[in-house]
Design an enzyme around this catalytic site. Sequence first.
Site, mmCIF file in Angstrom:
data_model
loop_
_atom_site.group_PDB
_atom_site.id
_atom_site.type_symbol
_atom_site.label_atom_id
_atom_site.label_comp_id
_atom_site.label_asym_id
_atom_site.label_seq_id
_atom_site.Cartn_x
_atom_site.Cartn_y
_atom_site.Cartn_z
ATOM 1 C CB THR A 36 -0.973 0.070 1.185
ATOM 2 O OG1 THR A 36 -1.972 0.836 0.799
ATOM 3 C CG2 THR A 36 -0.377 0.525 2.335
ATOM 4 C CE LYS A 79 -4.809 -0.245 0.157
ATOM 5 N NZ LYS A 79 -3.688 -0.482 -0.508
ATOM 6 N N GLY A 102 -4.951 6.922 7.794
ATOM 7 C CA GLY A 102 -4.711 5.979 6.750
ATOM 8 C C GLY A 102 -3.673 5.038 7.107
ATOM 9 C CB SER A 112 4.874 -1.598 -0.425
ATOM 10 O OG SER A 112 3.823 -1.264 -1.361
ATOM 11 C CB CYS A 140 5.269 0.670 -5.399
ATOM 12 S SG CYS A 140 5.133 -0.540 -4.011
ATOM 13 C CB THR A 154 1.586 1.727 -4.960
ATOM 14 O OG1 THR A 154 2.191 1.477 -3.874
ATOM 15 C CG2 THR A 154 0.912 3.073 -4.994
#
Length: 186
Positions: free
Chosen positions: A14, A46, A58, A137, A171, A174
Amino acid sequence: MSEHSNDPTGWHGTTIVTVRKGNKVVVAGDGQVSLGQTVIKHNAKKVRRLGDGRVVGGFAGATADAFTLFERLEAKLEQYPDQLMRACVELAKDWRTDRYLRRLEAMMIVANATDSLVLTGTGDVLSPDHGVIGIGSGGNYALAAARALMDTDYDAEEIARRSMAIAADICVYTNNQVVVETIETA
């Protein structure tokens, strides 16, 4: 959604970023949920408002663990109204000392009109030096992008959105399905 480096089938990823600039604080998060190498959800939320709506949070980590922490934080906010720092410190104490809570695998960013904080399971309640926080991440990618954009004419929301886009490009855990919550600070 937590990152287990030794478990290739575990939940991953995330990105959550918070930007405080001008008269706004923004918390933004992506919507991707992955299991191993498979994306199983694209639009998870989130980032959400807490308590009376004057706090935004978050999370990165295991979803059920994060929801447990959100519930605990909301209870602390009821106990200590208008005292985000104190509520977070009290939650961090519980998180470190309670046998059940110690096992939770999540991190949180919370912000109100005056404070932006990161909460971790090791008892940390940290405030950023530069008005920007990133977790998850892709958190370091979003953090670096946001810090680089702080000296531009972009407002907090535009910086957060651009930072999330950069993190999503780098990422694999993501995506660009971003949820943004904003609080006016002045």
